[in-house]
Design a protein around this motif. Structure first.
Motif, PDB file in Angstrom:
ATOM      1  N   GLY A  39       0.874  -1.170   0.000  1.00 29.19           N
ATOM      2  CA  GLY A  39       0.000   0.000   0.000  1.00 29.19           C
ATOM      3  C   GLY A  39       0.913   1.221   0.000  1.00 29.19           C
ATOM      4  N   ARG A 147      -2.084 -11.359  18.198  1.00 28.75           N
ATOM      5  CA  ARG A 147      -1.408 -11.120  16.923  1.00 28.75           C
ATOM      6  C   ARG A 147      -0.743 -12.404  16.450  1.00 28.75           C
ATOM      7  N   LYS A 158       3.921  -8.820   3.993  1.00 27.04           N
ATOM      8  CA  LYS A 158       2.647  -8.110   3.826  1.00 27.04           C
ATOM      9  C   LYS A 158       1.723  -8.991   2.979  1.00 27.04           C
ATOM     10  N   GLU A 192       0.871  -4.477  17.473  1.00 24.69           N
ATOM     11  CA  GLU A 192       0.471  -3.354  16.616  1.00 24.69           C
ATOM     12  C   GLU A 192      -1.043  -3.334  16.491  1.00 24.69           C
ATOM     13  N   PRO A 194      -4.392  -3.557  13.720  1.00 31.05           N
ATOM     14  CA  PRO A 194      -4.627  -4.502  12.616  1.00 31.05           C
ATOM     15  C   PRO A 194      -3.936  -4.132  11.301  1.00 31.05           C
ATOM     16  N   GLY A 195      -3.701  -2.849  11.049  1.00 28.08           N
ATOM     17  CA  GLY A 195      -3.044  -2.467   9.801  1.00 28.08           C
ATOM     18  C   GLY A 195      -2.126  -1.283   9.973  1.00 28.08           C
ATOM     19  N   ALA A 196      -1.628  -1.102  11.179  1.00 30.15           N
ATOM     20  CA  ALA A 196      -0.754   0.050  11.449  1.00 30.15           C
ATOM     21  C   ALA A 196       0.120  -0.258  12.653  1.00 30.15           C
ATOM     22  N   CYS A 197       1.288   0.343  12.700  1.00 32.20           N
ATOM     23  CA  CYS A 197       2.154   0.190  13.871  1.00 32.20           C
ATOM     24  C   CYS A 197       1.781   1.231  14.922  1.00 32.20           C
ATOM     25  N   LEU A 216       4.377  -5.838  11.360  1.00 35.70           N
ATOM     26  CA  LEU A 216       4.783  -5.627   9.971  1.00 35.70           C
ATOM     27  C   LEU A 216       5.843  -4.530  10.038  1.00 35.70           C
ATOM     28  N   SER A 218       7.014  -1.670   9.280  1.00 34.17           N
ATOM     29  CA  SER A 218       6.379  -0.538   8.603  1.00 34.17           C
ATOM     30  C   SER A 218       7.390   0.501   8.132  1.00 34.17           C
ATOM     31  N   ILE A 219       7.192   0.947   6.908  1.00 36.70           N
ATOM     32  CA  ILE A 219       8.052   1.990   6.336  1.00 36.70           C
ATOM     33  C   ILE A 219       7.747   3.337   6.981  1.00 36.70           C
ATOM     34  N   ARG A 221       6.764   3.698  10.084  1.00 39.82           N
ATOM     35  CA  ARG A 221       7.405   3.593  11.400  1.00 39.82           C
ATOM     36  C   ARG A 221       8.873   3.975  11.298  1.00 39.82           C
ATOM     37  N   CYS A 255       0.700   4.506  13.232  1.00 44.86           N
ATOM     38  CA  CYS A 255       1.375   4.988  12.025  1.00 44.86           C
ATOM     39  C   CYS A 255       1.413   3.909  10.971  1.00 44.86           C
TER      40      CYS A 255
HETATM   41  C1  LIG Z   1       1.028  -2.192   5.924  1.00 46.46           C
HETATM   42  C2  LIG Z   1       0.955  -2.437   7.379  1.00 46.46           C
HETATM   43  C3  LIG Z   1       1.486  -1.534   8.311  1.00 46.46           C
HETATM   44  C4  LIG Z   1       2.071  -0.211   7.914  1.00 46.46           C
HETATM   45  O1  LIG Z   1       3.207  -0.345   7.113  1.00 46.46           O
HETATM   46  P1  LIG Z   1       3.691   0.865   6.216  1.00 46.46           P
HETATM   47  O2  LIG Z   1       4.896   0.353   5.524  1.00 46.46           O
HETATM   48  O3  LIG Z   1       4.001   1.993   7.112  1.00 46.46           O
HETATM   49  O4  LIG Z   1       2.571   1.182   5.290  1.00 46.46           O
HETATM   50  C5  LIG Z   1       1.453  -1.883   9.641  1.00 46.46           C
HETATM   51  N1  LIG Z   1       0.897  -3.032  10.050  1.00 46.46           N
HETATM   52  C6  LIG Z   1       0.362  -3.927   9.192  1.00 46.46           C
HETATM   53  C7  LIG Z   1      -0.235  -5.160   9.707  1.00 46.46           C
HETATM   54  C8  LIG Z   1       0.378  -3.644   7.832  1.00 46.46           C
HETATM   55  O5  LIG Z   1      -0.153  -4.527   6.978  1.00 46.46           O
END
Ligand SMILES: *Cc1c(COP(=O)(O)O)cnc(C)c1O
Length: 306
Positions: A39, A147, A158, A192, A194-197, A216, A218-219, A221, A255
């Motif tokens: 994403g 998790r 991912k 974290e 569900p889809g962000a740190c 994950l 995260s970039i 992060r 984030c």
């Molecule tokens: C994509 C995602 C993130 C955020 O990662 P970015 O590289 O910052 O977009 C965090 N946690 C999960 C579970 C993710 O799938």
């Protein structure tokens, strides 16, 4: 999310009209289970009338890593995919904030046999307005779900399948009246959302669970840690985080590319700080906003002009 579809989807090497970019109904299961994705956001700079893709190289590197770790074949090089993304964004004429999603998957075989398969690659784009500096805040709760962990379903890949865990946690949180879930890992430490740190501020220090916490990688992060350490001179710590540390924090925020920076103003209905966006979060968000849009010219290597 947009109410009109863009004109093109990129499929296995070429742009295809939106309505023609289809997959057979019988492939829903295998394609979904095998798929890894990215994403990526692109930010519009209204003064310069330019669109900048944020951290495109880092996202493509992680995409390649996900494909490799899932033992699919790489069918396109970094340079080819980078070019494809820029061409697609141009073809879809995005003069606004946009979201770019490359997906790699395999149609071959049953659920277990992705190894060595030729990966297919699809890239789609959509308009998606940034919510940075919008004042948006979330109320979060700890999930009753755990998790996923590295030797079950590696969170650092991912993978779409990992999102079953995310979906369970997110649905539970919203059903119970919260905006967002937070997940503990199998060791009982904070992982974290569900889809962000997740980051927290305690006594002026910026703290975040380490990359071995079931997150994950995260970039966003990594970007925020660098900005905080190098530009804002904050003390930054990556380590195990306990649940009650969030209760004791002055500031908490999520984030990620999608979440951008989302302040959490309560955890399990306990107010974080004084339940407002805190000064450290505000500062980081402001710097991040200016960097992603190219208002702040530092770190040009993070932005790819479309
Ligand atoms: C994509 C995602 C993130 C955020 O990662 P970015 O590289 O910052 O977009 C965090 N946690 C999960 C579970 C993710 O799938």
């Amino acid at each position: 999310m947009p109410d009109t579809n863009p004109q093109f989807v990129w499929v296995d090497g070429k742009p295809v009209a939106w309505n023609d970019a289809t997959i057979h109904i019988t492939q829903v299961g295998t394609a979904g289970v095998s798929s890894v994705f990215e994403g990526i956001r692109a930010y519009w700079n209204a003064d310069q009338k330019k669109l900048f893709v944020f951290r495109l190289d880092a996202h493509l590197d992680r995409f390649a890593q996900s494909i490799r770790l899932m033992r699919m074949q790489q069918t396109f090089s970094h340079a080819q995919l980078k070019n494809a993304i820029l061409e697609l964004v141009r073809a879809n004429q995005h003069a606004e904030d946009a979201y770019i999603r490359p997906i790699a998957f395999t149609e071959a075989g049953m659920f277990g046999s992705a190894g060595g398969d030729q990966g297919r690659i699809v890239i789609n784009t959509q308009a998606w307005q940034s919510r940075l500096k919008s004042g948006k805040v979330n109320h979060a709760c700890f999930s009753s779900w755990t998790r996923i962990s590295d030797n079950v379903m590696p969170p650092r890949v991912k993978a779409s399948s990992n999102y079953l865990n995310s979906r369970l946690a997110g649905e539970e949180a919203r059903r119970n009246g919260y905006d967002s879930a937070l997940l503990l890992n199998a060791n009982g430490k904070v992982a974290e959302a569900p889809g962000a740190c997740l980051m927290l501020v305690r006594d002026g220090k910026l703290i975040t669970p380490s990359v071995t916490s079931g997150i994950l990688e995260s970039i966003t992060r990594e970007t925020l840690l660098e900005i905080s350490r190098e530009w804002l001179g904050l003390s930054v710590v990556e380590r195990d985080v306990d649940r009650t540390e969030l209760y004791a924090s002055q500031e908490v925020f999520l984030c990620g590319t999608g979440a951008e920076i989302t302040p959490i103003v309560s955890v399990d209905r306990l107010p974080v700080g004084n339940s407002e966006i805190g000064p450290v979060t505000k500062k980081i968000e402001s710097v991040y906003h200016d960097v992603v849009r190219g208002i702040d010219a530092q770190c040009p290597e993070w932005r790819t002009e479309v």
